[in-house]
Enzyme design. Structure first.
Site, short mmCIF file in Angstrom:
data_model
loop_
_atom_site.label_atom_id
_atom_site.label_comp_id
_atom_site.label_asym_id
_atom_site.label_seq_id
_atom_site.Cartn_x
_atom_site.Cartn_y
_atom_site.Cartn_z
N PHE A 19 53.19 79.48 -20.17
CA PHE A 19 54.49 79.64 -19.53
C PHE A 19 55.05 78.25 -19.30
CE2 PHE A 19 56.69 82.46 -16.07
CZ PHE A 19 57.86 82.47 -16.84
N LEU B 91 43.98 80.57 -16.93
CA LEU B 91 45.25 80.51 -16.20
C LEU B 91 45.09 79.73 -14.90
CD1 LEU B 91 47.16 83.93 -16.30
CD2 LEU B 91 47.57 81.85 -17.61
N TYR C 296 37.21 73.95 -1.01
CA TYR C 296 37.13 74.60 -2.32
C TYR C 296 36.20 75.82 -2.28
CZ TYR C 296 37.96 75.08 -7.25
OH TYR C 296 38.37 75.58 -8.45
N LYS D 127 37.43 82.44 -6.86
CA LYS D 127 36.45 82.20 -7.91
C LYS D 127 35.23 83.11 -7.77
CE LYS D 127 38.86 79.00 -9.90
NZ LYS D 127 39.54 79.30 -11.18
#
Length: 396
Positions: A74, A139, A235, A244
């Site tokens: 994109f 992505l 994270y 994740k």
């Protein structure tokens, strides 16, 4: 026009077409220098194919294994008055070099989260490739409109369970400072998982499988980062980590689905590198600058292309893949070596504004950051006029 870098915070709002092309060529040359990937993929779909690890995956498949590739991204095309996005120029360069070598390459520019783009992808595979034998999901988007509910989800970079104070660097002023980050609420966690978790990957595989465009023995992988304790608060133990971990849950069902036709699905763990996404996480620029210093001194420094090329050769198509206890493929072993992490942790204690350039490779970090946008690439004349219009002929 003559294009110079204009950096605002963790974004560079200009891009250089010639620099992006040179960057892509450098990655292609690296892969070709390693020789052919034995028993590599031949028909590859890369979802998120224009920058970072996705671009490296497309380059590795095409120029390492001679694969036909279909890339989804994109990006914004340049005009006579304004440069396009780096991902557009990267993809234009990839197409140019693939065509020169007679490799099939087509791309689809649009929202990969949407049903329309999934359908267009399926139709293109049926018409041109028949089936694909590898699907790479890479992505990295800040928002997602859910194709079923229509709800727009926005991701956040926050800790879970407690506020945190994290050492980071103000990249504009080159000052090390503490960043206070409030803990995420339940909605922010859920929204981040909706954007960056495994649901869309699973939707892609289910749609491709139902349409009959996955070959027997097809493989798929999605990329993740785990890292070590210095970055865990924001994270792995934060909203991104929750997303994740959703990959780890959903890969089990995806693997089961593909196994019925002799295929496989794996989450692949890659090392920390400079990306537009990592630059937005307060602690990552300083961690990366320290990591670069230590790994360069050890001779083990790697960027996206070295990581992905190694992943393809060692694990995705290697006889003895590097698997952890969770069944993930691990390409981050050099970053996580105890001696490397101990050296980074020691430097972390002493890093401040005065010692930033002495104790870390912040200059190297800045250079790699600018290279994402086509700047500071060796061999490029940045005083020369450049055309910001770069068509991609094989755009579906």
């Amino acid at each position: 026009m003559i294009i110079k870098p204009r950096v605002r915070g963790f974004l560079c709002i200009t891009t250089h077409p010639t620099g992006c092309e040179a960057n892509v060529k450098k990655q292609i040359d690296y892969v070709k220098a390693q020789g052919p990937i034995e028993d590599g993929p031949k028909r590859v779909l890369v979802i998120g194919a224009s920058t970072g690890y996705g671009l490296a995956s497309r380059i590795s498949a095409a120029f390492g294994a001679g694969a036909s590739t279909l890339g989804i991204f994109f990006e914004k095309e340049g005009t006579e008055r304004k440069p396009g996005t780096a991902g557009w120029y990267n993809s234009a360069a990839f197409h140019k070099f693939a065509e020169e070598e007679g490799l099939y390459a087509k791309s689809i520019n649009g929202d990969a989260f949407s049903d329309d783009i999934k359908q267009k992808t399926i139709e293109t595979i049926k018409a041109d490739m028949g089936q694909v034998d590898l699907v790479v999901y890479s992505l990295a988007a800040p928002r997602r409109q859910h194709p079923v509910t229509g709800e727009v989800h926005n991701s956040t970079l926050k800790p879970i369970g407690k506020d945190t104070v994290q050492k980071g660097v103000n990249t504009d002023k080159e000052e090390v400072q503490d960043f206070h980050i409030e803990q995420a609420n339940d909605d922010e966690i859920a929204n981040t998982v909706a954007v960056m978790g495994g649901e869309d990957w699973q939707m892609w595989i289910e749609a491709l499988d139902a349409a009959g465009v996955l070959a027997d023995g097809a493989k798929t992988t999605a990329y993740t980062y785990i890292g070590e304790k210095l970055t865990w608060d924001i994270y792995w133990h934060g909203t991104i980590g929750a997303a994740k971990k959703d990959l780890d849950k959903r890969v089990i069902d995806i693997r089961e689905r593909l196994a019925a036709q002799g295929g496989d699905a794996r989450v692949s763990v890659l090392k920390a590198v400079v990306t537009q996404a990592s630059a937005a996480i307060p602690a990552m620029p300083i961690y990366l600058a320290l990591l670069f210093k230590v790994m360069k001194e050890n001779g083990t420094h790697e960027g996206c292309i070295e990581q992905v090329d190694g992943l393809f050769r060692d694990s995705l198509y290697g006889a003895e893949p590097y698997l952890d206890e969770e069944g993930r493929l691990r390409a981050d072993r050099k970053e996580l070596e105890p001696a490397v992490q101990a050296a980074v942790a020691d430097l972390w204690q002493d890093i401040n504004t005065d010692t930033l350039h002495d104790l870390s490779d912040f200059a190297g970090y800045k250079r790699e950051f600018l290279q994402l946008f086509g700047f500071e690439v060796d061999g490029v004349d940045y005083e020369a006029d450049v055309d910001p219009v770069a068509p991609i002929e094989n755009l579906v």
